[in-house]
Design a protein around this motif. Sequence first.
Motif, mmCIF file in Angstrom:
data_model
loop_
_atom_site.group_PDB
_atom_site.id
_atom_site.type_symbol
_atom_site.label_atom_id
_atom_site.label_comp_id
_atom_site.label_asym_id
_atom_site.label_seq_id
_atom_site.Cartn_x
_atom_site.Cartn_y
_atom_site.Cartn_z
ATOM 1 N N PRO A 21 -13.688 -32.184 16.532
ATOM 2 C CA PRO A 21 -13.306 -31.876 17.918
ATOM 3 C C PRO A 21 -14.269 -30.932 18.617
ATOM 4 O O PRO A 21 -14.514 -31.060 19.821
ATOM 5 C CB PRO A 21 -11.911 -31.250 17.776
ATOM 6 C CG PRO A 21 -11.842 -30.762 16.382
ATOM 7 C CD PRO A 21 -12.691 -31.679 15.571
ATOM 8 N N THR A 22 -14.851 -29.972 17.873
ATOM 9 C CA THR A 22 -15.772 -29.022 18.494
ATOM 10 C C THR A 22 -17.025 -29.715 19.006
ATOM 11 O O THR A 22 -17.436 -29.546 20.162
ATOM 12 C CB THR A 22 -16.170 -27.915 17.494
ATOM 13 O OG1 THR A 22 -14.988 -27.259 17.015
ATOM 14 C CG2 THR A 22 -17.074 -26.888 18.153
ATOM 15 N N ALA A 23 -17.634 -30.522 18.148
ATOM 16 C CA ALA A 23 -18.861 -31.229 18.536
ATOM 17 C C ALA A 23 -18.591 -32.240 19.642
ATOM 18 O O ALA A 23 -19.365 -32.353 20.610
ATOM 19 C CB ALA A 23 -19.464 -31.923 17.319
ATOM 20 N N SER A 24 -17.483 -32.989 19.542
ATOM 21 C CA SER A 24 -17.163 -34.005 20.550
ATOM 22 C C SER A 24 -16.885 -33.375 21.909
ATOM 23 O O SER A 24 -17.376 -33.846 22.942
ATOM 24 C CB SER A 24 -15.945 -34.825 20.107
ATOM 25 O OG SER A 24 -16.170 -35.444 18.869
ATOM 26 N N ALA A 25 -16.099 -32.285 21.918
ATOM 27 C CA ALA A 25 -15.765 -31.631 23.182
ATOM 28 C C ALA A 25 -16.996 -31.001 23.817
ATOM 29 O O ALA A 25 -17.189 -31.080 25.038
ATOM 30 C CB ALA A 25 -14.693 -30.568 22.946
ATOM 31 N N ALA A 26 -17.833 -30.373 23.007
ATOM 32 C CA ALA A 26 -19.051 -29.748 23.537
ATOM 33 C C ALA A 26 -19.975 -30.806 24.140
ATOM 34 O O ALA A 26 -20.522 -30.617 25.238
ATOM 35 C CB ALA A 26 -19.770 -28.984 22.428
ATOM 36 N N ALA A 27 -20.131 -31.934 23.445
ATOM 37 C CA ALA A 27 -20.986 -33.011 23.968
ATOM 38 C C ALA A 27 -20.422 -33.579 25.263
ATOM 39 O O ALA A 27 -21.159 -33.844 26.227
ATOM 40 C CB ALA A 27 -21.123 -34.111 22.919
ATOM 41 N N LEU A 28 -19.094 -33.760 25.323
ATOM 42 C CA LEU A 28 -18.464 -34.269 26.539
ATOM 43 C C LEU A 28 -18.694 -33.315 27.716
ATOM 44 O O LEU A 28 -19.033 -33.747 28.824
ATOM 45 C CB LEU A 28 -16.962 -34.445 26.314
ATOM 46 C CG LEU A 28 -16.152 -34.795 27.571
ATOM 47 C CD1 LEU A 28 -16.369 -36.253 27.944
ATOM 48 C CD2 LEU A 28 -14.670 -34.510 27.361
ATOM 49 N N ILE B 267 -7.827 -33.859 26.095
ATOM 50 C CA ILE B 267 -6.628 -34.159 25.299
ATOM 51 C C ILE B 267 -6.919 -35.280 24.302
ATOM 52 O O ILE B 267 -6.539 -35.212 23.124
ATOM 53 C CB ILE B 267 -5.445 -34.543 26.220
ATOM 54 C CG1 ILE B 267 -4.956 -33.310 26.993
ATOM 55 C CG2 ILE B 267 -4.296 -35.142 25.412
ATOM 56 C CD1 ILE B 267 -3.942 -33.620 28.083
ATOM 57 N N VAL B 268 -7.607 -36.317 24.761
ATOM 58 C CA VAL B 268 -7.968 -37.441 23.872
ATOM 59 C C VAL B 268 -8.847 -36.952 22.729
ATOM 60 O O VAL B 268 -8.618 -37.291 21.546
ATOM 61 C CB VAL B 268 -8.691 -38.554 24.672
ATOM 62 C CG1 VAL B 268 -9.254 -39.613 23.723
ATOM 63 C CG2 VAL B 268 -7.740 -39.190 25.676
ATOM 64 N N ILE B 269 -9.850 -36.126 23.051
ATOM 65 C CA ILE B 269 -10.738 -35.595 22.015
ATOM 66 C C ILE B 269 -9.972 -34.668 21.068
ATOM 67 O O ILE B 269 -10.175 -34.694 19.845
ATOM 68 C CB ILE B 269 -11.925 -34.851 22.659
ATOM 69 C CG1 ILE B 269 -12.912 -35.863 23.239
ATOM 70 C CG2 ILE B 269 -12.636 -33.948 21.644
ATOM 71 C CD1 ILE B 269 -14.065 -35.253 23.982
ATOM 72 N N ALA B 270 -9.087 -33.854 21.636
ATOM 73 C CA ALA B 270 -8.311 -32.923 20.812
ATOM 74 C C ALA B 270 -7.458 -33.659 19.791
ATOM 75 O O ALA B 270 -7.363 -33.251 18.621
ATOM 76 C CB ALA B 270 -7.423 -32.046 21.707
ATOM 77 N N VAL B 271 -6.844 -34.754 20.220
ATOM 78 C CA VAL B 271 -5.983 -35.533 19.316
ATOM 79 C C VAL B 271 -6.817 -36.327 18.313
ATOM 80 O O VAL B 271 -6.615 -36.231 17.095
ATOM 81 C CB VAL B 271 -5.066 -36.480 20.124
ATOM 82 C CG1 VAL B 271 -4.289 -37.400 19.181
ATOM 83 C CG2 VAL B 271 -4.097 -35.668 20.982
ATOM 84 N N LEU B 272 -7.782 -37.096 18.813
ATOM 85 C CA LEU B 272 -8.572 -37.955 17.930
ATOM 86 C C LEU B 272 -9.490 -37.151 17.010
ATOM 87 O O LEU B 272 -9.719 -37.541 15.862
ATOM 88 C CB LEU B 272 -9.404 -38.942 18.762
ATOM 89 C CG LEU B 272 -8.622 -40.006 19.529
ATOM 90 C CD1 LEU B 272 -9.574 -40.935 20.267
ATOM 91 C CD2 LEU B 272 -7.715 -40.804 18.588
ATOM 92 N N GLY C 82 -9.347 -34.929 10.000
ATOM 93 C CA GLY C 82 -8.405 -34.639 8.922
ATOM 94 C C GLY C 82 -8.194 -35.825 7.997
ATOM 95 O O GLY C 82 -8.153 -35.677 6.771
ATOM 96 N N ALA C 83 -8.061 -37.020 8.582
ATOM 97 C CA ALA C 83 -7.838 -38.220 7.768
ATOM 98 C C ALA C 83 -9.047 -38.528 6.885
ATOM 99 O O ALA C 83 -8.895 -38.863 5.702
ATOM 100 C CB ALA C 83 -7.517 -39.410 8.673
ATOM 101 N N GLY D 184 -4.064 -35.928 8.872
ATOM 102 C CA GLY D 184 -4.746 -35.811 10.157
ATOM 103 C C GLY D 184 -3.794 -35.457 11.275
ATOM 104 O O GLY D 184 -4.071 -34.567 12.103
ATOM 105 N N ALA D 185 -2.636 -36.119 11.314
ATOM 106 C CA ALA D 185 -1.650 -35.857 12.364
ATOM 107 C C ALA D 185 -1.088 -34.445 12.253
ATOM 108 O O ALA D 185 -0.781 -33.804 13.271
ATOM 109 C CB ALA D 185 -0.525 -36.876 12.281
ATOM 110 N N GLY D 186 -0.974 -33.952 11.030
ATOM 111 C CA GLY D 186 -0.453 -32.602 10.833
ATOM 112 C C GLY D 186 -1.363 -31.508 11.349
ATOM 113 O O GLY D 186 -0.942 -30.366 11.527
ATOM 114 N N MET D 187 -2.628 -31.858 11.610
ATOM 115 C CA MET D 187 -3.603 -30.875 12.097
ATOM 116 C C MET D 187 -3.784 -30.921 13.613
ATOM 117 O O MET D 187 -4.572 -30.156 14.172
ATOM 118 C CB MET D 187 -4.961 -31.125 11.426
ATOM 119 C CG MET D 187 -4.954 -31.067 9.908
ATOM 120 S SD MET D 187 -4.504 -29.441 9.273
ATOM 121 C CE MET D 187 -5.941 -28.486 9.754
ATOM 122 N N ILE D 188 -3.072 -31.810 14.302
ATOM 123 C CA ILE D 188 -3.324 -32.021 15.732
ATOM 124 C C ILE D 188 -2.872 -30.847 16.596
ATOM 125 O O ILE D 188 -3.558 -30.464 17.547
ATOM 126 C CB ILE D 188 -2.633 -33.320 16.213
ATOM 127 C CG1 ILE D 188 -3.372 -34.539 15.655
ATOM 128 C CG2 ILE D 188 -2.593 -33.390 17.735
ATOM 129 C CD1 ILE D 188 -2.687 -35.860 15.960
#
Length: 395
Positions: free
Chosen positions: A95-102, A300-305, A311-312, A329-333
């Motif tokens: 999530p960190t890398a994806s959000a920063a790139a976005l 929100i999409v990046i945070a969830v996915l 995690g998965a 994975g879902a438990g870490m959302i």
Amino acid sequence: MTYLMQLVIILLLTKLGAHVSNLLKFPSVIGELLVGVLAGPAVLHLLAPTTFIQYFSEFGVIILMFIAGLEGDLGLLMRYWRPALTVATLGVIFPTASAAALCVFGFNFQWTTAIFIGLVLSATSVSISVQVLKEMHRLNSREGAIILGAAVADDIMCVILLGICVGLFGSGASTSNQSLPLMLLTKLLFFGAMFVLGKWFVPRFLQFFSKLTASENETTAALILCFGFAALAVALGMSDVLGAYFAGLAISETKFKDKLALKIEPIGYAVFIPVFFVSIGLNISFSGMQDDVVFIISLIVIAVLGKQIGGALGARLFHLDWPAANIVGAGMISRGEMALVVANVALSSHLIDQNHYTAMIIVTVVTTIIAPFVLKIFIQQSDNQKSTTKNAVKI
């Protein structure tokens, strides 16, 4: 509105909300979270975030995580420490890398701001996941142990990365950078203190209180340990819920475990924990967010996915099947107090402005509300697959 009426409204609506949620086959926590949204500033304006609600909600999340530790299995946690660490690491990176790139390539942010927004999304709070795992009898499962262990590791990583980023980019970089080794030392001191106190002090403290002639001695002793460990965690720069969780975990290794679980749960679930769930929904407000809708939805999409995939995949590396890995994975959302801490630090360090701070609060709350839905779906899928496999074997 007086604080007494606030409490009356919260307790009444949360029980009704939980009832409706259960009728619809959702976890009861969903109904309690939505009560906060509907009764709060976003819709009906019956309730608003106040100091009273804030303090009650703090007690609620502390007691919730204390109960999680009390019902925990230390041996199970130690057994799965390697997958937990892997899940936490990938759950921070994705999530960190994806959000920063976005933020940089999609919305033209500066890299410093983008990294901090990514860090907000890296933080996990399993308070909500714990409630769902408890309701669906998965708290002491392999998946539950990995989720809880990963949440602890995630918290530490987030604190370390926060300190490094503030030291490098924040307005007080010169002084913050010097304090980073001290910050890391206090984190190590925290875990050392938790081990020593949990191993030698907690059993003796409970044994001493059990011999007193006053009423509810052991229950009071447990609450003293819960709040004492939480206060120690804060003093050493960690989350109060982490201290409370370790206090419960220490008690779970004593003969007082079952008796205290029966005493503490009614205290938490009757009053304090419902206020915590409602307080999350009260932070939602739709005013002024129309200009940032695309930005917020993207995050929100990046945070969830990001957490789900990270995690998965981490769980799959240790040979969990896909249904079990998806539960991890879902438990870490869900996000929570650590995400809010990172957002506050970023704001005070002038690395994000007030508008983006508000957006991050909305993302934090919405992902926390989404998390129980996703977690329940994957738990049901796993249960259905196990049922199908058993029936096939019988045939």
